[in-house]
Design a protein around this motif. Sequence first.
Motif, short mmCIF file in Angstrom:
data_model
loop_
_atom_site.label_atom_id
_atom_site.label_comp_id
_atom_site.label_asym_id
_atom_site.label_seq_id
_atom_site.Cartn_x
_atom_site.Cartn_y
_atom_site.Cartn_z
N ASP A 28 8.60 -5.41 4.46
CA ASP A 28 8.11 -5.68 3.11
C ASP A 28 8.23 -4.38 2.34
O ASP A 28 7.84 -3.32 2.84
CB ASP A 28 6.64 -6.14 3.14
N PRO A 29 8.77 -4.39 1.13
CA PRO A 29 9.01 -3.14 0.41
C PRO A 29 7.71 -2.45 0.00
O PRO A 29 6.64 -3.05 -0.03
CB PRO A 29 9.80 -3.58 -0.82
N ALA A 30 7.83 -1.18 -0.31
CA ALA A 30 6.69 -0.41 -0.82
C ALA A 30 6.25 -0.99 -2.15
O ALA A 30 7.03 -1.61 -2.87
CB ALA A 30 7.08 1.06 -1.00
N ALA A 31 4.98 -0.79 -2.48
CA ALA A 31 4.45 -1.35 -3.73
C ALA A 31 3.47 -0.38 -4.36
O ALA A 31 2.80 0.39 -3.67
CB ALA A 31 3.75 -2.68 -3.45
N ILE A 32 3.41 -0.41 -5.69
CA ILE A 32 2.44 0.40 -6.42
C ILE A 32 1.47 -0.56 -7.10
O ILE A 32 1.87 -1.47 -7.81
CB ILE A 32 3.12 1.29 -7.48
N ASN A 33 0.18 -0.33 -6.88
CA ASN A 33 -0.87 -1.13 -7.48
C ASN A 33 -1.85 -0.17 -8.15
O ASN A 33 -2.71 0.39 -7.48
CB ASN A 33 -1.57 -1.99 -6.42
N LEU A 37 -0.30 3.69 -3.85
CA LEU A 37 1.06 3.44 -3.37
C LEU A 37 0.98 2.98 -1.92
O LEU A 37 0.48 3.71 -1.07
CB LEU A 37 1.91 4.71 -3.46
N THR A 38 1.43 1.77 -1.68
CA THR A 38 1.45 1.22 -0.33
C THR A 38 2.84 1.42 0.25
O THR A 38 3.82 1.02 -0.37
CB THR A 38 1.10 -0.28 -0.34
N PRO A 40 6.18 0.95 2.79
CA PRO A 40 6.80 -0.27 3.31
C PRO A 40 6.08 -0.72 4.58
O PRO A 40 5.64 0.11 5.37
CB PRO A 40 8.24 0.14 3.63
#
Length: 185
Positions: A28-33, A37-38, A40
């Motif tokens: 699952d790709p990295a994500a910014i919320n 920063l989460t 991968p």
Amino acid sequence: MLPLIYKFLVLNQSVGIPGVGNFSCEKDPAAINGNHLTPPRYHIRFQPGSALTDRVFYRFLAAEKNVSEVDAVRQFQDFAYQLRAQVNQYPSVDLSGLGVLRKNQAGELLFESSADLNHYFLPLNLTEPGKPQMSEPPGAQALPAGETEAETAEPVKDRWWVWALVLLSIGVGAIVYYFMSEGLI
């Protein structure tokens, strides 16, 4: 055999066990919320059914077990046969390092992963643009109320000049030794 299957899975993202199914590593790709920063996330997906094992796996297995490719195929086929027998005989089978295979009421195989493929990257808190800070790892100590890190941390003293003096004295000593050994001093 399971540790080698796990190793091949991590290195090649997919491995099939005949009569059981295919295991694959998916990302699952990295994500910014907001400011978080989460990294991968990797997980193991299982697709039940007939699976074919490719020749690359057999070569890998032969090299890891230090046996011929024919012996590696035979050992893996024996392992797959025993695994199918266990799956048919018991309600769940522990695949140490990978997870647990279970049969549901309809007789379909389900897989619950226990492998932690995500312990290499920690989430980041992005408090100021350009200055990422590591999130606190589990078990980190909190500061007492009213104190900041700047108040509790001792300043780091720059002592590069000490090493420069040590190297200078070694150099001067080597030059003096050279001139003394040549009889010039």
